[in-house]
Design a protein around this motif. Structure first.
Motif, PDB file in Angstrom:
ATOM      1  N   UNK A 899       0.827  -1.213   0.000  1.00  0.00           N
ATOM      2  CA  UNK A 899       0.000   0.000   0.000  1.00  0.00           C
ATOM      3  C   UNK A 899       0.855   1.255   0.000  1.00  0.00           C
ATOM      4  N   UNK A 900       0.242   2.358  -0.402  1.00  0.00           N
ATOM      5  CA  UNK A 900       0.970   3.610  -0.568  1.00  0.00           C
ATOM      6  C   UNK A 900       1.492   4.161   0.749  1.00  0.00           C
ATOM      7  N   UNK A 901       0.841   3.816   1.882  1.00  0.00           N
ATOM      8  CA  UNK A 901       1.235   4.373   3.178  1.00  0.00           C
ATOM      9  C   UNK A 901       1.292   3.269   4.215  1.00  0.00           C
ATOM     10  N   UNK A 902       2.081   3.487   5.241  1.00  0.00           N
ATOM     11  CA  UNK A 902       2.173   2.553   6.358  1.00  0.00           C
ATOM     12  C   UNK A 902       2.215   3.351   7.649  1.00  0.00           C
ATOM     13  N   UNK A 903       1.893   2.679   8.749  1.00  0.00           N
ATOM     14  CA  UNK A 903       1.902   3.353  10.031  1.00  0.00           C
ATOM     15  C   UNK A 903       0.652   4.172  10.244  1.00  0.00           C
ATOM     16  N   UNK A 904       0.670   5.012  11.286  1.00  0.00           N
ATOM     17  CA  UNK A 904      -0.540   5.780  11.609  1.00  0.00           C
ATOM     18  C   UNK A 904      -0.803   6.866  10.575  1.00  0.00           C
ATOM     19  N   UNK A 905      -2.073   7.189  10.409  1.00  0.00           N
ATOM     20  CA  UNK A 905      -2.491   8.331   9.598  1.00  0.00           C
ATOM     21  C   UNK A 905      -2.875   9.431  10.575  1.00  0.00           C
ATOM     22  N   UNK A 906      -2.113  10.506  10.612  1.00  0.00           N
ATOM     23  CA  UNK A 906      -2.280  11.572  11.608  1.00  0.00           C
ATOM     24  C   UNK A 906      -3.136  12.660  10.998  1.00  0.00           C
ATOM     25  N   UNK A 907      -4.185  13.035  11.708  1.00  0.00           N
ATOM     26  CA  UNK A 907      -5.171  14.002  11.218  1.00  0.00           C
ATOM     27  C   UNK A 907      -4.797  15.399  11.663  1.00  0.00           C
ATOM     28  N   UNK A 908      -4.910  16.328  10.761  1.00  0.00           N
ATOM     29  CA  UNK A 908      -4.699  17.739  11.059  1.00  0.00           C
ATOM     30  C   UNK A 908      -5.919  18.540  10.633  1.00  0.00           C
ATOM     31  N   UNK A 909      -6.228  19.718  11.211  1.00  0.00           N
ATOM     32  CA  UNK A 909      -5.401  20.424  12.197  1.00  0.00           C
ATOM     33  C   UNK A 909      -5.446  19.753  13.551  1.00  0.00           C
ATOM     34  N   UNK A 910      -4.415  20.046  14.338  1.00  0.00           N
ATOM     35  CA  UNK A 910      -4.311  19.530  15.686  1.00  0.00           C
ATOM     36  C   UNK A 910      -3.663  20.615  16.529  1.00  0.00           C
ATOM     37  N   UNK A 911      -3.628  20.486  17.845  1.00  0.00           N
ATOM     38  CA  UNK A 911      -3.049  21.549  18.670  1.00  0.00           C
ATOM     39  C   UNK A 911      -1.648  21.926  18.222  1.00  0.00           C
ATOM     40  N   UNK A 912      -1.459  23.213  17.995  1.00  0.00           N
ATOM     41  CA  UNK A 912      -0.160  23.722  17.581  1.00  0.00           C
ATOM     42  C   UNK A 912       0.048  23.768  16.091  1.00  0.00           C
ATOM     43  N   UNK A 913      -0.771  23.025  15.333  1.00  0.00           N
ATOM     44  CA  UNK A 913      -0.543  22.969  13.887  1.00  0.00           C
ATOM     45  C   UNK A 913      -0.963  24.261  13.223  1.00  0.00           C
ATOM     46  N   UNK A 914      -2.069  24.874  13.690  1.00  0.00           N
ATOM     47  CA  UNK A 914      -2.499  26.127  13.074  1.00  0.00           C
ATOM     48  C   UNK A 914      -1.472  27.217  13.311  1.00  0.00           C
ATOM     49  N   UNK A 915      -0.859  27.199  14.497  1.00  0.00           N
ATOM     50  CA  UNK A 915       0.173  28.208  14.749  1.00  0.00           C
ATOM     51  C   UNK A 915       1.339  28.031  13.806  1.00  0.00           C
ATOM     52  N   UNK A 916       1.672  26.790  13.531  1.00  0.00           N
ATOM     53  CA  UNK A 916       2.757  26.547  12.581  1.00  0.00           C
ATOM     54  C   UNK A 916       2.369  27.000  11.186  1.00  0.00           C
ATOM     55  N   UNK A 917       1.126  26.737  10.802  1.00  0.00           N
ATOM     56  CA  UNK A 917       0.677  27.167   9.484  1.00  0.00           C
ATOM     57  C   UNK A 917       0.689  28.676   9.370  1.00  0.00           C
TER      58      UNK A 917
END
Length: 1665
Positions: A899-917
């Motif tokens: 498959x194209x991806x492995x491991x966890x699929x992490x959903x955004x936005x999340x705490x701190x992500x908007x500040x980074x954006x």
């Protein structure tokens, strides 16, 4: 009965005797059957989940084993290993688990068939001994050797294990039928030689000879009224001990019935005698016999003798069973078998008949008792028949389980299993302790709050509900109302049916799709050089303090382990793992922090990790423990834990180096890991095997392994499994290897055979699925999560939401569901490449979750929409997956074989992500969500999804309208505009209601300076004026359009006049500027100059050239030398060089007299020469250089003299001019000239005063104008002009029109061409106001923005009825002829019908009107709009679920449903099940069979199958085509045929009873045959009558010899009374006295030879009424 003569007996004595005898017989019969019949009840599944068992055997003190034979050379020994510690329920079955298997493989060829198997329990080993034998040979199953019998006729009487590798067989050998037989004991080893020891001889006529194993190692042998004890090993012939019985024994067994092995090793001897008596001799031993009183009971009369005892022999059982089982044929003509049971705990025991359900009755001949596990560590002996295990009513809990109804003596109709579910109840395996049918049937819900957990009805037409007014799934074609409180035939206005629910109609309330707008590698901070090749990432609670480098678990994670993990662990092929934060991964304008090492995890064992998952922390006092599962590449899976200490001050858990431990587990490789909760992780192996790792405080790691492709645990919803109802806490929903889903207790999945009860049984209609997830559906009136099944069926992504999963109905099997088709994948995909991930979404209103799908090349996203329903009171609407996105990944992300991806699929936005954006690029206006996943080929990858609404002036997934000022927006207000409908370029953020005067709206919404303008100046109070035009535009020449520019002609790249091909100033590539026009090739005399893009003239004298200095062809009167054209001598018409004329000019001759030499030309020859024919000759006249062949005709004078023919003169006369040596007369228009031609004038005469190009004109020619004495050319675009410029035209050539002094090919926008006055040609006239373009007055061809061109050629606001507006062309287009009304469907202005003309039906899917609905749609009767067919239909008729064609499977025309196979009495043809003809039970469609047809309305008409293969019972097949109850003439009913058929009579028969000539019944043969048949019958009847008369006479004669009969003979009277009593005999007793209870009648009733009939009337008083 005879009686001696003498005194007559007392009155009634004979009758009394008879009555006593009858009463005694009835009492005996009733005593035999003094107990009620016993009814058994079958488990749902067979004893074994594998192949049907060929034998069962019980090792001493162990559970029984089942033996199956998967192949002719192999036996599988299957154990009963079920644990009843948690799940006590045994009634479902099966009882032998496929995982508990030993193999016995035959290493040689089998014995010749037929052969038998004997399975012997063997103490001390786990597997029994298996002996196979036939009439000639015997061998151990696992032995390479086989041995011959000692005599031709050898019978195996019994067998037992003589050791772990040796079998003992007791044989009866008959060497000679006339001699006594030998009783032999054979030792049969696994290896080595066998041996035979003689026991004693048996008389040849002894019958029967019976033998059974005894203890200690011995045999009990019976024959000729004696029972013999044969101890093992046999020492010598005659060493046995005998015990005389003196009676005929027909059955024998030694078992433990009332004794125990501890106090009676020899067991109990059971004997069956020929008179039906059964004796149990407890604790039997030789030679003492039984040590206790013998127990006796008689078999019931209907039990045949001999039969077979089913009780296990003494080698299988060790404790008293107390019950004796006997199976035998039923007495009488019936061939059926019967089963009886006796309780032998009484000295005189009785039998009762045992009734088996129909599922096990047919195999009683091979029935046996098996020992199985029972609750609370006990075991139970149960009856098995044909692999079906049976329970009695007590063991089946018939009285204790209120959810079932068991068969009993009062049951009218017996059920196949001996039990059924109670009314309204349905099977629900293991959901409640002691309740088989704790679930409810469709249409009912389980009321857990009421006593007894009753099934309560749902609302009308509801199939699955969650309460009395909360429906989840409706019946059949009905749809669930938006409120969830009703099932409707159609959705209300504003809603549309989707997957059986009413969802907002996209026509009236558009819904957005989601688009994958970005798939790009994520950016990481700088990584140390030692860390190479990133292999995996995982989310974690761990944090590294930037201040001191301390690793810790944040306090919020210690308090709430389920909190979002903000850390990301990075694992490399080389180097230790690193830790970063999710917020620091991704686009950012600021410098990213470098990932840091984690000292507590700084181990080399964590390098080369392909997958990693963390759970916890588990808090124990002051310690918090994180647990891990990680998968090193190409190694076994490992588990680990990190112990951290909770800091009392910060409440963070600080983790120190040295506190991480790990160890390997027996799971190899993993393709995925899934976090179940804060203490469990599910491992998905690469071999479709799953393992659950459980981390418990204060205990070691526990691992549960089981087969499957995907799994989820059912969440602990309130009331799901109450402890008082079921002790099972962990239920898991799995997708098995067959891809069918099941819900099973976890305790049964790890090696318990009972898991087969629920395997593949979750759904009411079996479908294969590839993934299962729990989607978050939180909201008022809803559960927290719902199960969603996923698959890719062909190319179609399909899901099924199991609403409420098993909770509403309480069933763990056969759940109702609906399939929803989400969309099509762009390419096929294998199931091994599919992954489905559930996402929790917190920021999208009404959309709590999403489902993410990916393969090796494709990603898909569907968002769960949970609308608020309508109704009063309002209820929650049904959740449904919508807003679909299916996208092919960029090629850089394609993987091979994974498959194209492995491991966890992490959903955004999340705490701190908007500040980074905020530091970098902000999300786009339509941003829905962003995912981060790990790509094996690209590393951490960002996947951004945006909402795409049909109308750009809307926002959100619900496509709500923007403010009218907004072109795009992020909200409903004017302040939420992201772009404007109108705005000035200098203030793009300020939205205006419209553009100011002089400004034009552009496609971006900015108010430009006018069409094509680069810039404009705006003066207060005045409209904008264009300052410069964009490339390809020129200042508009139309009055009133000074603020705009118009397009150049298509041939021009730049121009000075719009739409003018002759006003170009620059051309497009591959075109050249020439004379103001752009040409594809330069004309002759010009060459293409790439630097200027124009055609430049060749050098003087060049007719063609490639550059200014490279001439390729010269003009006339020039010659080419070194690429340069030189002028010929003036005397040459053409020349080869400057001194060599090749052709002389007219009137001249070659001067040279020698034609072979180069020569110029002249009009006169040299002195003394005259001009001959073309060349000078000699001599000429005076001053004559050349003369035309005669001296007096001079054509060229000597130098200094001019020829004024015929003389040579010093000067030319007036009106002529010297031309060489010739005086040439000027043209009549010339005053003076330089030659005779009209183009050689020097000055003009007064009547031709205008000079142009050497000519004199009276008026300037066409295309020129007078300028002084000269004529000057007009612009090349003009036919006539008043000046040299292109805008000074007064008339135009054909194909051009005069506009503002210029000749244009087309009139500009707003103008139209019209014939001008006189011969002035075409002129441009201004269109009517309101037209942007027109072709005549009142005939617009284009309208300004905001208006539309109607069919009448006028510009208006809307289109008339039957027309629709094309936005791109601003025209009204005609709707299709079948449409009553239509709209524009797309940018190409295709029409989409919204209403149809009479007689046509609207398809909302295709937007067309037709005589019938297209495939995939239907129209109900009287409805003019098509509806979509059901998900399984390719086409349907009158309702969505009445298919006329199927996508998969075959069509059942009777129900209109799609099935996997045709039902009975039908046959498949072209995907449709055609009905068999009347009376036909089985048919097949031939190649010539006509198929079904669709009429124009879409109805399916299907013929019956022409042929028939088998008829219904009682009917006969006639000619392979029809079924008849009676065969026609010429045939007879052949019941021996299979199937029954009408077979043809003999050729000479017209009617017959069989196929032979002798079977004829008609006159087609000789008539005498009928007569003979009649005579034969008559003679036979006559002989029968004669025999009957003789018999009567014989009886009378014997009666006469016995003595005369007295009229009052008491014998006769008693005999008559005896007949009456016997006829009336019923259970019970009656006492009748003839003398006392009856009085005689005074009349004669008749007379006979045996008695004189007399009558008596009852002397008793009549019964009161």
């Amino acid at each position: 009965m005879g009686r001696t003569r003498g005194a007559p007996p007392a009155p009634g004595a004979g009758l009394t005797t008879v009555l006593l005898l009858v009463a005694l017989l009835l009492a005996l019969a009733e005593g035999v059957r003094s107990q009620a019949d016993l009814f058994l009840h079958a488990g749902l599944l067979n004893a074994s989940t594998m192949d049907r068992a060929v034998a069962f055997v019980t090792q001493p003190g162990q559970m029984s084993l089942a033996l199956t034979q998967p192949s002719s050379s192999m036996l599988e020994i299957i154990r009963s290993a079920d644990s009843t510690a948690v799940v006590e329920e045994l009634r479902w079955g099966p009882y032998f688990e496929a995982y508990q298997v030993d193999m016995l493989v035959r290493p040689r060829d089998p014995l010749s068939a037929p052969f038998s198997l004997m399975v012997l329990p063997a103490p001390g080993i786990s597997t029994p001994l298996v002996v196979e034998y036939n009439t000639a040979q015997v061998a151990m199953m696992e032995s390479t050797q086989f041995f011959a019998w000692p005599a031709p006729l050898t019978k195996v009487l019994a067998g037992q294990a003589a050791g772990i590798n040796t079998a003992s067989l007791l044989l009866l050998a008959t060497p000679d039928p006339l001699l006594p037989r030998n009783l032999l004991e054979m030792h049969l080893p696994r290896s080595g030689m066998s041996s035979f020891l003689s026991v004693f001889q048996v008389p040849r006529d002894a019958d029967p000879v019976l033998a059974v194993p005894g203890k200690p190692a011995s045999y009990y042998v019976y024959f000729d009224g004696n029972i013999h004890h044969v101890p093992l090993p046999v020492q010598s012939p005659g060493s046995s001990v005998s015990l005389p019985l003196g009676e005929d024994v027909r059955g024998l067994v030694v078992s433990f019935l009332v004794s125990d092995i501890s106090n009676c090793p020899g067991g109990d001897l059971v004997l069956l005698f020929s008179d039906g008596r059964v004796e149990v001799r407890p604790c039997f031993d030789f030679p003492a016999g039984s040590q206790q009183a013998t127990l006796t009971g008689f078999l019931p009369p209907e039990a045949g003798v001999p039969g077979r005892f089913l009780n296990p022999d003494i080698h299988s059982n060790t404790s008293p069973l107390f019950l004796l089982y006997y199976v035998a044929p039923l007495a009488g003509p019936s061939l059926s078998m019967g089963l009886w049971q006796a309780d032998v705990r009484q000295s005189s025991f009785s039998w009762r008949r045992v009734h088996l359900p129909s599922r096990g009755t047919s195999a009683l001949a091979t029935a046996s008792l098996v020992r199985l596990a029972a609750p609370r560590g006990l075991t139970k002996w149960l009856l098995q028949s044909d692999g079906v295990v049976h329970f009695d009513s007590v063991d089946f809990h018939c009285a204790q389980d209120p959810t079932i109804v068991c068969d009993s003596a009062s049951t009218i109709e017996r059920s196949p299993l001996g039990w059924i579910c109670a009314p309204d109840r349905a099977m629900s395996p293991f959901s409640a302790a002691g309740r088989l049918c704790d679930g409810c049937v469709d249409g009912f819900y389980l009321d857990r709050n009421s006593p007894g957990r009753p099934c309560q009805p749902c609302i009308d037409n509801c199939r699955t509900c969650d309460g009395p007014d909360r429906c989840l799934l409706c019946d059949g074609p009905l749809v669930l109302a938006p409120s969830g409180m009703a099932c409707l035939p159609d959705c209300p206005s504003g809603f549309a049916s989707v997957a059986g629910t009413c969802q907002p109609d996209p026509q009236s309330r558009p819904q957005a799709d989601t688009l994958l707008t970005e798939a790009a590698p994520e950016e990481l901070g700088p990584v140390p050089a030692a860390n190479r090749f990133l292999l995996a990432l995982a989310d974690t609670h761990l944090v590294v303090s930037p201040a001191d480098g301390t690793t810790y678990i944040p306090a919020e994670a210690v308090l709430n382990p389920g909190a979002r993990r903000s850390g990301v662990l990075l694992f490399f092929q080389a180097g230790q793992p690193l830790l970063t934060t999710s917020a620091s991964i991704g686009p950012s304008s600021s410098e990213k922090p470098a990932p840091v090492a984690i000292p507590p995890l700084g181990l080399d064992s964590l390098s080369n990790v392909e997958a990693f998952m963390e759970v916890g922390p588990l808090v124990r006092g002051t310690e918090a423990e994180l647990n891990f599962v990680f998968c090193p590449r190409s190694q076994n899976v490992q588990v680990g834990k990190l112990t951290c200490v909770v800091d009392p001050g910060s409440e963070n858990a600080v983790c120190s180096p040295g506190h991480f431990s790990h160890n390997m587990i027996s799971v190899y490789g993993c393709r995925d890991l899934r976090r179940v909760d804060d203490r469990r992780i599910l491992i998905f192996s690469s071999t479709n095997f799953m393992s659950l790792v459980v981390f418990d405080p204060y205990s070691s790691v526990r691992i549960h392994s089981f087969d499957g492709m995907d799994a989820v645990f059912l969440p602990p919803e309130p009331g799901r499994w109450e402890a008082v109802v079921s002790p099972i806490r962990d239920w898991i929903l799995t997708i098995g290897l067959t891809q069918y889903p099941s819900v099973t207790p976890l305790d049964l999945l790890t090696g318990d055979s009972r898991q087969a009860v629920t395997q593949t049984q979750l759904l009411d209609v079996p479908h294969s699925w590839q993934g299962v997830n729990f989607l978050r559906t939180a909201g008022p009136g809803r559960r927290q999560r719902e199960v969603v099944l996923s698959r890719v069926n062909g190319l179609q992504w399909e899901v099924a939401l199991l609403r409420g999963d098993v909770l509403p109905s309480g069933r763990t099997v056969a759940l109702a569901h609906r399939i929803q088709q989400l969309g099509r994948l762009p390419e096929p995909v294998s199931s091994g490449m599919l992954r489905f991930v559930a996402l929790d979404v917190d920021w999208l209103p009404g959309r709590p979750g999403a489902l993410f799908m990916f393969t090796d090349q494709v990603v898909g996203l569907a968002i769960l929409h949970c609308p608020e329903g309508g109704g009063s009171p309002p209820g929650p609407g049904a959740c449904l997956l919508q807003h679909l996105s299916i996208t092919l990944l960029p090629r850089d992300f394609h993987t091979s074989g994974q498959p194209a991806f492995s491991g966890p699929v992490i959903l955004r936005p999340e705490p701190g992500h908007q500040a980074t954006l905020a530091q970098g690029a902000a999300p786009s206006p339509g941003h829905v969500l962003t995912l981060m996943a790990f790509s094996p080929v690209a590393g951490p990858t960002r996947l951004a999804f945006e909402a795409a609404c049909p109308d750009p002036a809307s926002f959100g997934l619900d496509c709500l309208a923007c403010d009218p000022l907004c072109r795009t927006c992020a909200g409903p207000g004017a302040g939420d505009c992201l772009s404007c409908m109108h705005a000035l370029p200098e203030a793009p953020g300020t939205c205006l209601p419209g553009c100011p005067a002089g400004r034009q709206p552009t496609s971006s919404g900015l108010c430009g300076c006018g069409f094509g303008c680069v810039g404009c100046n705006v003066l207060p109070g005045e409209p904008a004026r264009c300052m410069a035009c964009q490339p390809g535009h020129a200042p508009s020449t139309s009055p009133g359009f000074a603020e705009s520019c118009s397009l150049c002609d298509d041939s021009c790249a730049e121009c000075t006049l719009p739409m003018e091909p002759g006003a170009c100033t620059k051309c497009h590539p591959l075109a050249w500027l020439f004379g103001g026009a752009c040409v594809g090739a330069c004309p002759s005399g010009f060459w293409p100059d790439s630097a200027s893009g124009s055609c430049l003239p060749c050098a003087a004298g060049c007719a063609a050239c490639t550059s200014a200095s490279a001439c390729t062809r010269c003009a006339d009167r020039h010659f080419l030398a070194a690429g340069v054209c030189h002028v010929c001598d003036g005397s040459c018409a053409s020349c080869a060089s400057a001194t060599d004329c090749t052709v002389c000019r007219p009137g001249l001759v070659f001067l040279g007299t020698d034609a072979g030499q180069a020569s110029l030309c002249g009009s006169t020859c040299a002195a003394g020469e005259f001009a001959g024919p073309g060349r000078c000759a000699v001599p000429c006249g005076e001053h004559c250089s050349s003369c035309p062949g005669q001296p007096d005709t001079c054509t060229l004078c000597e130098r200094g003299w001019l020829l004024a023919s015929p003389d040579c003169v010093a000067e030319c006369p007036a009106g002529s001019s010297p031309l060489g040596g010739l005086c040439s007369t000027c043209h009549g228009s010339c005053a003076t000239c330089y030659g005779p031609g009209p183009e050689q004038c020097l000055t003009c005469k007064p009547d031709t005063p205008l000079y142009m190009d050497g000519r004199c004109h009276g008026a300037c020619p066409e295309g020129t104008f007078p300028s002084g004495p000269l004529c000057v050319p007009c612009s090349m675009t003009c036919a006539a002009c008043a000046g040299p410029e292109a805008n000074q035209c007064t008339a135009c050539p054909a194909g051009r029109a005069l506009h503002a002094g210029a000749c244009v090919q087309t009139c500009p926008e707003g103008w139209f061409p019209e014939d001008g006055p006189g011969a002035g040609g075409i002129v441009c006239r201004l269109c009517d106001p309101g037209c942007l373009a027109c072709q005549a007055p009142g005939a617009c061809t284009e309208c300004p923005p905001g208006a539309v061109l109607d069919p009448a050629g006028l510009c208006g606001d809307t289109c008339p009825e039957g027309w629709h507006e094309c936005a791109s062309s601003r025209r009204c287009l005609r709707c299709p002829s079948t449409c009553g009304a239509c709209t524009t469907a797309d940018a190409a202005c295709a029409a989409r019908c919204t209403a149809c003309r009479s007689g046509f039906i609207l398809s909302p899917v295709t937007g067309t009107c037709g005589a019938a609905c297209p495939p995939g749609e239907y129209s109900a009767a009287g409805d003019a709009v098509c509806q979509p067919c059901g998900p399984s239909c390719r086409s349907c008729f009158e309702s969505a679920d009445r298919c006329t064609g199927c996508l998969d499977g075959v069509l059942d025309t009777a129900t209109g449903t799609c099935l996997s196979a045709c039902p009975a009495r039908s046959a498949p043809l072209e995907g449709v099940c055609l009905l068999c003809s009347g009376g036909c039970e089985r048919c097949e469609a031939a190649a010539t069979q006509p198929g079904c047809t669709l009429d124009p309305a879409g109805s399916l008409a299907c013929p019956e199958v022409l042929g028939c293969a088998a008829c219904e019972p009682g009917l006969f097949l006639l000619g392979g085509a029809s079924c008849v109850a009676e065969c026609p003439a010429g045939t007879f009913p052949d019941q021996e045929a299979s199937p029954w058929a009408c077979a043809g009579c003999h050729a000479e028969c017209k009617a017959c009873l069989g196929p032979e000539k002798a079977d004829c019944l008609d006159a087609s043969g000789p008539r005498s045959s009928r007569i003979g048949l009649a005579v034969g019958l008559a003679v036979g009847l006559l002989l029968l009558l004669i025999l009957l008369i003789l018999l009567v006479l014989f009886c009378v004669r014997r009666r006469t010899k016995a003595g005369p009969a007295a009229p009052k003979d008491l014998d006769a009277e008693d005999a008559t009374m005896l007949n009456t009593i016997v006829e009336l005999a019923l259970p019970g007793a009656i006492l009748v006295g003839v003398d006392t209870d009856f009085r005689p009648l005074d009349e004669t009733l008749g007379a006979g030879t045996q008695a004189t009939p007399t009558g008596r009337r009852s002397s008793s008083a009549p019964c009161p009424s």
